[in-house]
Design an enzyme around this catalytic site. Structure first.
Site, PDB file in Angstrom:
ATOM      1  CE  LYS A  37      -1.906   2.828   2.767  1.00 54.30           C
ATOM      2  NZ  LYS A  37      -1.787   4.067   1.951  1.00 54.30           N
ATOM      3  CD  GLU A  77      12.913   3.819   8.761  1.00 50.54           C
ATOM      4  OE1 GLU A  77      12.790   4.689   9.660  1.00 50.54           O
ATOM      5  OE2 GLU A  77      13.038   4.082   7.564  1.00 50.54           O
ATOM      6  CB  CYS A 106      12.758   8.488   8.621  1.00 48.70           C
ATOM      7  SG  CYS A 106      13.843   7.482   7.632  1.00 48.70           S
ATOM      8  CD  GLU A 129       9.886  12.032  11.979  1.00 48.64           C
ATOM      9  OE1 GLU A 129       8.825  11.412  12.091  1.00 48.64           O
ATOM     10  OE2 GLU A 129      10.930  11.556  11.479  1.00 48.64           O
TER      11      GLU A 129
END
Ligand code: ADP
Ligand code: MG
Length: 493
Positions: free
Chosen positions: A182, A257, A291, A389
């Site tokens: 996906k 992750e 990331c 983040e």
């Protein structure tokens, strides 16, 4: 520049069992060019029933199709063929990636080359997987078989769309799994573009399936589906937690992750030019939508003021522009949602710290989700812009006094994906490397990522590893086989 993508609003369906399939609801969702804010494609929006169809295709390809009988060498050959087609069409794919994500074309070209390299790496690794002979103290032969985990559900983010698909599909296919991928709803186009190439390369139908749609609907259905053996996810920590909870009901295997707030640490005496460059590159590459972005820049007090000044001077030269222009070093953010999220952090940051440069929308653009490269300094590590983040071009510079404090601040975060340390003192470099609670540490560099080396985080940056043999491991189960060589009965009863 070809105009194929530019002028035509293409429609893409889901890709299931080697066919394009409409979603059962008939619903589509728009996909944008974030530099123009124009719709460039319409994509089928999968619901739970559509996901079920894709999982059934993957299930039957795994349980009863020809795929389980395919040798590892043959799986490798198919992966090489796919990689070759990707290399032949690299310019086309890079253009789609560039237009859909807003990343600079030069970076998109690197990404597509990395995609092909990733398939080639796992093509080569497929038939180098070995079992063990176990030295059991019996008249027997004990050995292990490495068997594919089964149907892999793979959910990926929008920052490196085709590359994240490769990090998931390549090892899964090398291991002999079947897949339901996906893509992120913002950026499904490159994965859909290559969907039919898998069968063209010789993969049987149903081995690679792609369902599009919203995370809370299509993604959630994939995670909950009892026919899926493993979920591999890359995305936000918040969604990672939702996934682990949902996957608990079926106890499927999960690898994650997730995000980071990675420290990039600069000591006095580091090569000045390289360090300033590395600080900017670490946090601004790919618009900071990375990331492992080095979004916490820790600088030793003795060089702090001058370092912030040098960073700021150099940041003024970062060329923002249209993603398809070759001189562009920073494009727009991927979406309106991301633009709003980053903009709200810019407002928070202005209250929490000082602004060295940036802090808003660049004036030269009438449209597009552009944000200025922004450097906040005198940031406390307890500030939200140092803890959360942001996933945009926003740096938080934090001063420190000595190695001990650098390590303490660096580790004072719920995340543990990556870090970098800049110094010419190798003793100090290795002490810091050992003290950091992160999955990846760069010394005198930040961000280089190679398929041969493992990728993944400590703490709330996730679990499991991608890339290299570690990435392949995650798609195997281990079967222990015990063969009795003693023909006498057990004789217990
Ligand atoms: P972002 O908020 O930056 O888009 P996400 O972590 O939400 O990052 O998205 C990463 C991927 O996870 C996307 O493919 C998204 O559709 C998917 N996703 C989002 N929410 C869920 C969920 N509840 N279950 C499964 N997948 C999800
Ligand atoms: Mg989200």
């Amino acid at each position: 520049m070809s105009s194929s993508v530019k002028t035509v609003v293409r429609a893409y369906q889901n890709y299931v069992n080697g066919q394009w399939v409409k979603s059962s609801s008939g619903e589509m969702f728009p996909v944008y060019d974030p530099s123009t804010e124009e719709v460039i494609a319409q994509v089928a929006s999968a619901n739970a029933a559509d996901v079920d169809q894709a999982v059934k295709a993957a299930r039957s390809a795994f349980d009863s199709g020809p795929w389980p009988q395919t040798s590892a060498a043959e799986r490798g050959r198919l992966l090489y063929k796919l990689a070759e087609k990707i290399r032949q069409n690299a310019a086309h794919l890079a253009e789609i990636e560039c237009r859909n994500t807003g990343k600079p074309i030069v970076e998109a070209e690197y990404d597509i080359a990395d995609v092909a390299t990733c398939y080639e790496y796992y093509a080569g690794l497929a038939n180098k997987v070995l079992g063990h002979v176990n030295p059991v103290p019996a008249n027997a032969l004990s050995f292990t078989l490495r068997e594919p985990v089964g149907v892999a559900g793979q959910i990926i983010p929008w920052n490196y769309p085709l590359l994240m698909a490769a990090w998931k599909l390549a090892p899964a296919l090398a291991a002999g799994c079947t897949c339901v991928l996906k893509p992120a709803e913002q950026t499904p186009l490159t994965a859909l573009e290559i969907a039919p190439w898998f069968e063209e390369a010789g993969f049987p139908p149903g081995v690679v399936n792609i369902v599009n749609g919203m995370g809370e609907i299509a993604g959630a259905a994939l995670v909950a589906h009892p026919g899926v053996d493993k979920i591999a996810f890359t995305g936000s920590a918040a969604v990672g937690k939702v996934i682990v909870k949902s996957a608990a009901d079926t106890l499927k295997r999960v690898t994650l992750e997730l995000g980071g707030k990675s420290p990039n640490i600069f000591f006095e005496g580091a090569d000045w030019e390289a360090a300033v460059d590395g600080a900017l590159f670490g946090v601004f590459i790919n618009q900071g939508e990375v990331c492992s972005a080095g979004s916490r820049i820790l600088v030793e007090k003795k060089i702090y003021s001058k370092f912030v000044e040098s960073m700021t001077e150099k940041a003024k030269r970062i060329k923002l522009g249209a993603p398809m222009e070759r001189e562009t070093k920073m494009g727009p953010l991927v979406s309106k949602e991301q633009y709003d999220r980053v903009s709200s952090y810019l407002e928070i940051g202005k209250k929490e710290a000082k602004v060295a440069i940036g802090g808003g929308r660049p004036k030269q653009f009438g449209k597009g989700y552009y944000v200025e490269p922004t450097i906040f300094y005198d940031v406390e590590n307890s500030a939200r812009i140092a803890r959360e983040e942001i996933f945009g071009p926003v740096a938080s510079v934090i001063p420190f006094d000595g190695e001990g404090e650098a390590i303490r601040i660096a580790n004072d975060t719920p995340y543990g994906l990556a870090a970098a340390v800049w110094t010419r003192d190798i003793f100090k470099a290795f002490r810091v490397v050992k003290a950091l609670r992160v999955g990846i540490v760069w010394v005198n560099h930040m961000q280089p990522t190679y398929v041969e080396a493992p990728w993944g985080g400590y703490k709330q940056s996730g679990f499991g590893r991608e890339l290299g043999p570690w990435g392949l491991e995650e798609y195997f189960e281990t079967k222990q086989v015990f063969v009795n060589l003693d023909e006498t009965p057990i004789g217990w009863y």
